[in-house]
Design a protein around this motif. Structure first.
Motif, PDB file in Angstrom:
ATOM      1  N   THR A 146      -2.266   8.765   2.931  1.00  0.00           N
ATOM      2  CA  THR A 146      -2.793   7.632   3.232  1.00  0.00           C
ATOM      3  C   THR A 146      -1.555   6.492   3.400  1.00  0.00           C
ATOM      4  OG1 THR A 146      -4.784   7.942   1.869  1.00  0.00           O
ATOM      5  CG2 THR A 146      -4.328   5.601   2.357  1.00  0.00           C
ATOM      6  N   ALA A 147      -0.695   6.877   2.844  1.00  0.00           N
ATOM      7  CA  ALA A 147       0.664   5.912   2.663  1.00  0.00           C
ATOM      8  C   ALA A 147       1.140   6.157   4.111  1.00  0.00           C
ATOM      9  CB  ALA A 147       1.664   6.091   1.596  1.00  0.00           C
ATOM     10  N   ILE A 160       0.927  -1.174   0.082  1.00  0.00           N
ATOM     11  CA  ILE A 160       0.108   0.071   0.042  1.00  0.00           C
ATOM     12  C   ILE A 160       0.788   1.183  -0.005  1.00  0.00           C
ATOM     13  CG2 ILE A 160      -1.714   1.425   1.551  1.00  0.00           C
ATOM     14  CD1 ILE A 160      -3.029  -1.288   2.280  1.00  0.00           C
ATOM     15  N   PRO A 161       1.607   1.454   0.918  1.00  0.00           N
ATOM     16  CA  PRO A 161       2.569   2.519   0.856  1.00  0.00           C
ATOM     17  C   PRO A 161       3.374   2.951  -0.116  1.00  0.00           C
ATOM     18  CG  PRO A 161       3.521   1.279   2.594  1.00  0.00           C
ATOM     19  CD  PRO A 161       2.151   0.638   2.055  1.00  0.00           C
ATOM     20  N   SER A 201      -1.022   4.049   6.500  1.00  0.00           N
ATOM     21  CA  SER A 201      -0.398   2.566   6.333  1.00  0.00           C
ATOM     22  C   SER A 201       0.987   2.305   7.010  1.00  0.00           C
ATOM     23  CB  SER A 201      -0.354   2.386   5.279  1.00  0.00           C
ATOM     24  OG  SER A 201      -0.240   0.992   4.787  1.00  0.00           O
ATOM     25  N   TRP A 240      -5.575  14.338  -5.256  1.00  0.00           N
ATOM     26  CA  TRP A 240      -5.659  12.988  -4.997  1.00  0.00           C
ATOM     27  C   TRP A 240      -3.989  12.640  -4.717  1.00  0.00           C
ATOM     28  CZ3 TRP A 240      -1.904  10.611  -8.060  1.00  0.00           C
ATOM     29  CH2 TRP A 240      -1.579  11.234  -9.173  1.00  0.00           C
ATOM     30  N   SER A 266       3.126   1.994  -3.206  1.00  0.00           N
ATOM     31  CA  SER A 266       2.491   2.109  -4.431  1.00  0.00           C
ATOM     32  C   SER A 266       1.857   3.356  -4.363  1.00  0.00           C
ATOM     33  CB  SER A 266       1.386   1.295  -4.583  1.00  0.00           C
ATOM     34  OG  SER A 266       1.747  -0.204  -4.644  1.00  0.00           O
ATOM     35  N   LEU A 267       1.561   4.008  -3.255  1.00  0.00           N
ATOM     36  CA  LEU A 267       1.001   5.256  -3.222  1.00  0.00           C
ATOM     37  C   LEU A 267       1.836   6.397  -3.175  1.00  0.00           C
ATOM     38  CD1 LEU A 267      -1.828   4.598  -0.322  1.00  0.00           C
ATOM     39  CD2 LEU A 267      -2.150   4.920  -2.711  1.00  0.00           C
ATOM     40  N   ILE A 297       3.419   6.455  -6.917  1.00  0.00           N
ATOM     41  CA  ILE A 297       2.022   7.088  -7.551  1.00  0.00           C
ATOM     42  C   ILE A 297       2.035   8.691  -7.329  1.00  0.00           C
ATOM     43  CG2 ILE A 297      -0.417   7.450  -7.999  1.00  0.00           C
ATOM     44  CD1 ILE A 297      -0.508   4.305  -7.698  1.00  0.00           C
ATOM     45  N   GLY A 298       2.310   9.104  -6.074  1.00  0.00           N
ATOM     46  CA  GLY A 298       2.175  10.464  -5.464  1.00  0.00           C
ATOM     47  C   GLY A 298       3.386  11.170  -6.205  1.00  0.00           C
ATOM     48  N   ALA A 314      -2.831  10.396  -1.511  1.00  0.00           N
ATOM     49  CA  ALA A 314      -2.212   9.241  -1.598  1.00  0.00           C
ATOM     50  C   ALA A 314      -0.927   9.081  -0.599  1.00  0.00           C
ATOM     51  CB  ALA A 314      -1.763   8.984  -3.172  1.00  0.00           C
TER      52      ALA A 314
END
Length: 318
Positions: A171-172, A91-92, A175, A164, A94-95, A98-99, A168
């Motif tokens: 949220t990381a 999760i982290p 996580s 967004w 990937s986010l 992407i961020g 992201a």
């Protein structure tokens, strides 16, 4: 007496050696943003996550074999390893990757530095030995403010990034906070085994995710420089780094381990100065001083020594 010892949690101590491990981990993870920035410009974010965890997993399995440790003996922890893999890697990573495609490094480092705040809050509800204290909150806020000072006016350009991407990254950090709490359950397991289990689980999760999202990775696309960044990210900033991370969690607890995110911006700036010829300015020194003061406040020993010295002076005068 025995009952009191079993029902009262032992305080989690940050010894000098654990602080050294934390500073080393911060230096290593400071370089990870540099490696990731190079790699993500060529490799899709999710594919980069897969490369990072699969190379790290293979290296850690080889390391365990060399140490004569049988990973299979810890198979009963498979579900826990899967949880760690999701919360600490899949999760982290990937986010964050992407961020990184839409955010400046400044705002990302600020958002990432909020990790200890979330960890303190979550730990106060989910653990019995890591409660909120004035020292922790004051020290963490000083550290975050120090990061803001170091980034300086550059943060204003980062604020123009899409919402967004900022969500992201935040949220990381959440996580990571939950992962730090979960990692406390693996205190009786060698850090290298926990790191191997986490990376192995992350690899098994990411393979179908990448095949569905990006297809079969094109191994010929990245050049030698990009592959060097990928292997540095996987071997140094992941495999070795997570052995250190789980060692810190075992000795100092989840909240103290999360403090590494306050050290990372300092490391990134110093690495830029050493290897990229960047110049340190007043804001850099001021920010580092604030972060150092924050860490000393959290540690508490300096404040305790000053208080004791003040009491001794009052006593001697009387």
């Amino acid at each position: 007496m025995a009952i009191n010892q079993t029902t009262t949690p032992n305080p989690l101590a940050m010894t000098g050696f654990v602080w050294l491990q934390l500073l080393l981990l911060g230096a290593i993870w400071g370089g990870s943003f540099f490696f990731a920035k190079i790699a993500v410009s060529v490799i899709p974010p999710l594919t980069l996550v897969l490369f990072r965890v699969v190379i790290a997993a293979l290296a850690l399995h080889i390391y365990l074999l060399g140490r004569g440790i049988r990973f299979w003996d810890y198979r009963q922890h498979a579900l826990g390893f899967a949880g760690l893999g999701l919360l600490n890697n899949v999760i982290p990573f990937s986010l964050l990757f992407i961020g990184q495609t839409a955010l400046g490094a400044g705002i990302e480092s600020i958002l990432n530095a909020t990790t200890p705040i979330w960890t303190v809050i979550i730990a106060s509800f989910l653990t019995i030995d890591e409660k909120i204290s004035t020292n922790k909150i004051a020290g963490i806020l000083l550290g975050i403010f120090g990061t803001v000072v170091m980034v300086g006016p550059g943060i204003l350009s980062g604020l123009g990034g899409p919402l967004w991407a900022e969500i992201a990254v935040l949220t990381a950090t959440l996580s990571y906070a939950f992962a730090s709490i979960l990692a406390k359950r693996f205190k009786g397991i060698p850090p290298a085994v926990t790191a191997t289990g986490q990376m192995t689980a992350s690899t098994l999760i990411m393979v179908p995710v990448v095949l569905l999202s990006d297809g079969i990775p094109n191994l010929a696309a990245p050049d030698g420089g990009v592959w060097a960044a990928v292997f540095s990210l996987a071997l140094l900033s992941t495999a070795f780094a997570y052995i250190l991370f789980f060692s810190i969690v075992r000795a100092g607890g989840a909240t103290n381990a999360s403090l590494v995110t306050l050290v990372v911006p300092v490391s990134a700036i110093l690495l830029g100065t050493i290897f990229l010829g960047e110049q340190l300015g007043f804001k850099d020194f001021a920010g580092m001083a604030l972060i150092a003061l924050g860490l000393l406040t959290i540690d508490g020993r300096l404040l305790a020594a000053l208080k004791n010295r003040k009491k001794d002076r009052v006593f001697n005068k009387s």
